[in-house]
Design a protein around this motif. Structure first.
Motif, mmCIF file in Angstrom:
data_model
loop_
_atom_site.group_PDB
_atom_site.id
_atom_site.type_symbol
_atom_site.label_atom_id
_atom_site.label_comp_id
_atom_site.label_asym_id
_atom_site.label_seq_id
_atom_site.Cartn_x
_atom_site.Cartn_y
_atom_site.Cartn_z
ATOM 1 N N LYS A 46 0.836 -1.208 0.000
ATOM 2 C CA LYS A 46 0.000 0.000 0.000
ATOM 3 C C LYS A 46 0.868 1.254 0.000
ATOM 4 O O LYS A 46 0.582 2.229 -0.705
ATOM 5 C CB LYS A 46 -0.932 0.002 1.209
ATOM 6 N N GLN A 47 1.933 1.248 0.791
ATOM 7 C CA GLN A 47 2.827 2.403 0.839
ATOM 8 C C GLN A 47 3.522 2.603 -0.500
ATOM 9 O O GLN A 47 3.681 3.744 -0.961
ATOM 10 C CB GLN A 47 3.851 2.228 1.955
ATOM 11 N N GLN A 48 3.939 1.524 -1.149
ATOM 12 C CA GLN A 48 4.570 1.646 -2.463
ATOM 13 C C GLN A 48 3.580 2.192 -3.482
ATOM 14 O O GLN A 48 3.942 3.011 -4.335
ATOM 15 C CB GLN A 48 5.099 0.287 -2.922
ATOM 16 N N GLU A 49 2.330 1.769 -3.384
ATOM 17 C CA GLU A 49 1.307 2.272 -4.300
ATOM 18 C C GLU A 49 1.094 3.769 -4.085
ATOM 19 O O GLU A 49 0.969 4.531 -5.050
ATOM 20 C CB GLU A 49 0.006 1.506 -4.065
ATOM 21 N N ASP A 50 1.080 4.207 -2.820
ATOM 22 C CA ASP A 50 0.949 5.639 -2.531
ATOM 23 C C ASP A 50 2.119 6.426 -3.110
ATOM 24 O O ASP A 50 1.944 7.503 -3.680
ATOM 25 C CB ASP A 50 0.874 5.868 -1.021
ATOM 26 N N LEU A 52 3.972 5.600 -5.663
ATOM 27 C CA LEU A 52 3.866 5.624 -7.123
ATOM 28 C C LEU A 52 2.818 6.617 -7.605
ATOM 29 O O LEU A 52 2.953 7.188 -8.681
ATOM 30 C CB LEU A 52 3.545 4.224 -7.652
ATOM 31 N N THR A 53 1.775 6.848 -6.822
ATOM 32 C CA THR A 53 0.785 7.849 -7.222
ATOM 33 C C THR A 53 1.281 9.267 -6.938
ATOM 34 O O THR A 53 0.861 10.203 -7.608
ATOM 35 C CB THR A 53 -0.553 7.625 -6.497
ATOM 36 N N ARG A 54 2.170 9.422 -5.971
ATOM 37 C CA ARG A 54 2.666 10.761 -5.638
ATOM 38 C C ARG A 54 3.790 11.233 -6.556
ATOM 39 O O ARG A 54 4.047 12.422 -6.658
ATOM 40 C CB ARG A 54 3.146 10.789 -4.192
ATOM 41 N N PRO A 56 4.121 11.306 -9.949
ATOM 42 C CA PRO A 56 3.723 12.226 -11.020
ATOM 43 C C PRO A 56 3.324 13.607 -10.494
ATOM 44 O O PRO A 56 3.612 14.626 -11.123
ATOM 45 C CB PRO A 56 2.525 11.537 -11.677
ATOM 46 N N GLN A 57 2.687 13.652 -9.335
ATOM 47 C CA GLN A 57 2.318 14.942 -8.751
ATOM 48 C C GLN A 57 3.558 15.749 -8.394
ATOM 49 O O GLN A 57 3.606 16.963 -8.615
ATOM 50 C CB GLN A 57 1.461 14.725 -7.505
ATOM 51 N N LYS A 60 5.097 17.163 -11.515
ATOM 52 C CA LYS A 60 4.318 18.289 -11.999
ATOM 53 C C LYS A 60 4.666 19.562 -11.212
ATOM 54 O O LYS A 60 4.861 20.629 -11.783
ATOM 55 C CB LYS A 60 2.831 17.968 -11.866
#
Length: 86
Positions: A46-50, A52-54, A56-57, A60
């Motif tokens: 779950k932490q790795q998924e978080d 990976l979503t952060r 790109p942000q 940016k």
């Protein structure tokens, strides 16, 4: 069956019972440890998924910051050129 043979058989059965109890307790401990490690692994995923979503942000935001810095440098250079050259 003699008394001695019966006594030996009972002792073997007792040793087998003790060994089985130890094996079951060890199995219970290993099952608990496996469940805990499985939960920890799920939390890690779950932490790795978080993360990976952060990413790109964050990229940016960095690109916006780069544009802001470039505009500020251009503005400062424009002021210097306007004051000293013109």
């Amino acid at each position: 069956m003699s008394f001695k043979q019966a006594k030996d058989l009972v002792e073997r059965m007792e040793f087998s019972e003790i060994a089985l109890k130890r094996a079951v307790s060890t199995l219970d401990k290993s099952t608990k440890i496996f469940d805990k490690s499985s939960r920890d692994f799920d939390n890690t995923l779950k932490q790795q998924e978080d993360i990976l979503t952060r990413i790109p942000q964050a990229n940016k935001k960095i690109s916006y910051m780069f544009i802001a810095v470039a505009i500020n440098i251009g503005f400062i250079l424009g002021l210097v050129i306007g004051k000293y050259v013109l």
